[in-house]
Design a protein around this motif. Structure first.
Motif, PDB file in Angstrom:
ATOM      1  N   THR A 150    -127.885  74.295  80.858  1.00  0.00           N
ATOM      2  CA  THR A 150    -126.903  75.120  81.572  1.00  0.00           C
ATOM      3  C   THR A 150    -126.038  75.964  80.643  1.00  0.00           C
ATOM      4  O   THR A 150    -125.297  76.814  81.124  1.00  0.00           O
ATOM      5  CB  THR A 150    -125.979  74.228  82.438  1.00  0.00           C
ATOM      6  N   ARG A 151    -126.133  75.754  79.336  1.00  0.00           N
ATOM      7  CA  ARG A 151    -125.253  76.469  78.404  1.00  0.00           C
ATOM      8  C   ARG A 151    -125.429  77.978  78.513  1.00  0.00           C
ATOM      9  O   ARG A 151    -124.456  78.735  78.609  1.00  0.00           O
ATOM     10  CB  ARG A 151    -125.511  76.020  76.964  1.00  0.00           C
ATOM     11  N   LEU A 155    -122.772  80.838  79.853  1.00  0.00           N
ATOM     12  CA  LEU A 155    -122.349  81.958  79.014  1.00  0.00           C
ATOM     13  C   LEU A 155    -122.604  83.293  79.702  1.00  0.00           C
ATOM     14  O   LEU A 155    -121.747  84.180  79.720  1.00  0.00           O
ATOM     15  CB  LEU A 155    -123.101  81.893  77.687  1.00  0.00           C
ATOM     16  N   HIS A 156    -123.794  83.445  80.290  1.00  0.00           N
ATOM     17  CA  HIS A 156    -124.156  84.708  80.934  1.00  0.00           C
ATOM     18  C   HIS A 156    -123.272  85.007  82.145  1.00  0.00           C
ATOM     19  O   HIS A 156    -123.106  86.173  82.527  1.00  0.00           O
ATOM     20  CB  HIS A 156    -125.626  84.686  81.349  1.00  0.00           C
ATOM     21  N   ASP A 195    -125.786  78.765  67.662  1.00  0.00           N
ATOM     22  CA  ASP A 195    -126.436  79.712  68.562  1.00  0.00           C
ATOM     23  C   ASP A 195    -125.766  81.068  68.375  1.00  0.00           C
ATOM     24  O   ASP A 195    -124.601  81.256  68.732  1.00  0.00           O
ATOM     25  CB  ASP A 195    -126.303  79.248  70.011  1.00  0.00           C
ATOM     26  N   THR A 196    -126.506  82.018  67.817  1.00  0.00           N
ATOM     27  CA  THR A 196    -125.945  83.337  67.547  1.00  0.00           C
ATOM     28  C   THR A 196    -125.524  84.052  68.821  1.00  0.00           C
ATOM     29  O   THR A 196    -124.568  84.839  68.817  1.00  0.00           O
ATOM     30  CB  THR A 196    -126.948  84.195  66.748  1.00  0.00           C
ATOM     31  N   ASP A 197    -126.217  83.795  69.928  1.00  0.00           N
ATOM     32  CA  ASP A 197    -125.823  84.419  71.201  1.00  0.00           C
ATOM     33  C   ASP A 197    -124.411  83.992  71.599  1.00  0.00           C
ATOM     34  O   ASP A 197    -123.627  84.801  72.120  1.00  0.00           O
ATOM     35  CB  ASP A 197    -126.813  84.040  72.308  1.00  0.00           C
ATOM     36  N   VAL A 198    -124.090  82.719  71.367  1.00  0.00           N
ATOM     37  CA  VAL A 198    -122.742  82.232  71.664  1.00  0.00           C
ATOM     38  C   VAL A 198    -121.721  82.942  70.781  1.00  0.00           C
ATOM     39  O   VAL A 198    -120.670  83.393  71.257  1.00  0.00           O
ATOM     40  CB  VAL A 198    -122.662  80.706  71.467  1.00  0.00           C
ATOM     41  N   ILE A 199    -122.032  83.074  69.496  1.00  0.00           N
ATOM     42  CA  ILE A 199    -121.108  83.726  68.564  1.00  0.00           C
ATOM     43  C   ILE A 199    -120.900  85.186  68.957  1.00  0.00           C
ATOM     44  O   ILE A 199    -119.767  85.684  68.958  1.00  0.00           O
ATOM     45  CB  ILE A 199    -121.640  83.630  67.118  1.00  0.00           C
TER      46      ILE A 199
END
Length: 347
Positions: A150-151, A155-156, A195-199
């Motif tokens: 679900t992370r 985020l999205h 996770d680069t997407d999170v950053i």
């Protein structure tokens, strides 16, 4: 209707059922959650414990399943108790995050809990009871943010943005401190996994200034979680390049780290100092930042008396020794290595 499940256990953050007394000890993020053991809280079908059931007046009611408790979140009349029960027992429900996310109306109900206290932020009028209730909702969102299934969905949907008003508060009362700490726990759950997407998401939403504010005025625990978030951002190449891209960004981070070191001379905290040193070490990996640190690295980090609190933390002492070498203070790095430990390569 079948609900998606996953076998991965969900990390927890703190929640509190008492209004005020355990706020700070129960919070965080980042990291001191409940035991997850079923505490015996039960409710019979159609009513509270002790109501008459099909097996007689004094029959023991059955425990609520996670699905039943999640369903109760959508009913305003049962939501508060469901928030409390789920937040306390979420470690016992490893599939809770997917159930929360995919159950109709549940995430909307949690967001409604968050939005409902916005009017209490300014002027500051948040009560301990209201703080505890919304923090129980935040604990469930942290559960969703922590789960690999679900992370990305979390985020999205840009759900972290709903927490930013809490991080923008400045009141130092316990209800507000607890609110900030639990909100930081949600962000901390996102960055805990590399996770680069999170950053990229966090940088695009200006999380750095919000963390810096907490690092300046929060409690010791809030400062630690906020510094951990900045550390994780720096450890990602995208985050390091972002902070070192302009002098303004670098010196904003450097100034706050420096003021925290100064504060630690009066109020020592080994766990906070550990994260500060790791942030400085990572900054020193950037050539421009390394040159700047030669001039602005706090003198306390070169003082053996100040860093003596790290005598039992070999890893952090080695980080400090490497930092001092990187910024040209190699002669001081001997003091940063634990006694009896071999020197760093090149020493």
């Amino acid at each position: 209707m079948a609900l998606p499940t996953s076998s991965l256990a969900v990390p927890s953050s703190a929640s509190s059922s008492e209004a005020g007394s355990n706020n700070q000890n129960s919070a965080s993020s980042a990291n001191n959650g409940s035991s997850g053991i079923w505490d015996g809280s039960i409710r019979g079908p159609g009513g509270p414990p002790g109501t008459e059931g099909p097996h007689g007046r004094f029959a023991s009611p059955l425990p609520m399943t996670p699905e039943q408790l999640v369903l109760d979140l959508t009913d305003p009349n049962t939501r508060e108790n469901a928030l409390l029960d789920l937040s306390k027992k979420r470690e016992a429900f490893p599939d809770l995050a997917p159930i929360l996310w995919h159950s109709f109306g549940v995430i909307s109900a949690l967001l409604q809990e968050i939005v409902s206290i916005y009017p209490l932020l300014s002027p500051p009028s948040l009560t301990a009871h209201a703080s505890n209730r919304v923090c129980n909702a935040l604990a469930l969102l942290q559960c969703v943010a922590s789960h690999p299934d679900t992370r990305a969905l979390f985020l999205h949907a840009h759900i972290p943005l709903f927490l930013y008003p809490f991080l923008n508060t400045v009141s130092k009362t316990r209800p507000f401190e607890y609110l900030r700490l639990t909100s930081l726990g949600v962000i901390g759950a996102l960055v805990k996994v590399d996770d680069t997407d999170v950053i990229n998401f966090l940088l695009s939403t200006e999380i750095i200034p919000l963390c810096l504010r907490t690092m300046e005025m929060g409690s010791e625990l809030s400062k630690t979680v906020a510094t951990f978030i900045v550390q994780k951002i720096l450890l990602d190449e995208v985050g390091l390049n972002y902070i070192c891209a302009t002098a303004e960004r670098f010196f904003a981070v450097g100034a706050v780290l420096g003021s925290m070191v100064q504060m630690l001379t009066e109020q020592p905290s080994v766990r906070l100092l550990k994260h500060i040193i790791r942030c400085y070490l990572r900054l020193s990996d950037n050539p421009r930042a390394r040159e700047a640190l030669r001039q602005c690295l706090p003198e306390q980090l070169r003082d053996p008396n100040f860093t003596a609190c790290l005598k039992d933390d070999v890893t952090t002492r080695r980080w400090l020794a490497q930092l001092l070498m990187n910024v040209g203070h190699g002669g001081d790095s001997n003091n940063a290595i634990s006694q009896g430990q071999p020197p760093l390569p090149g020493h």
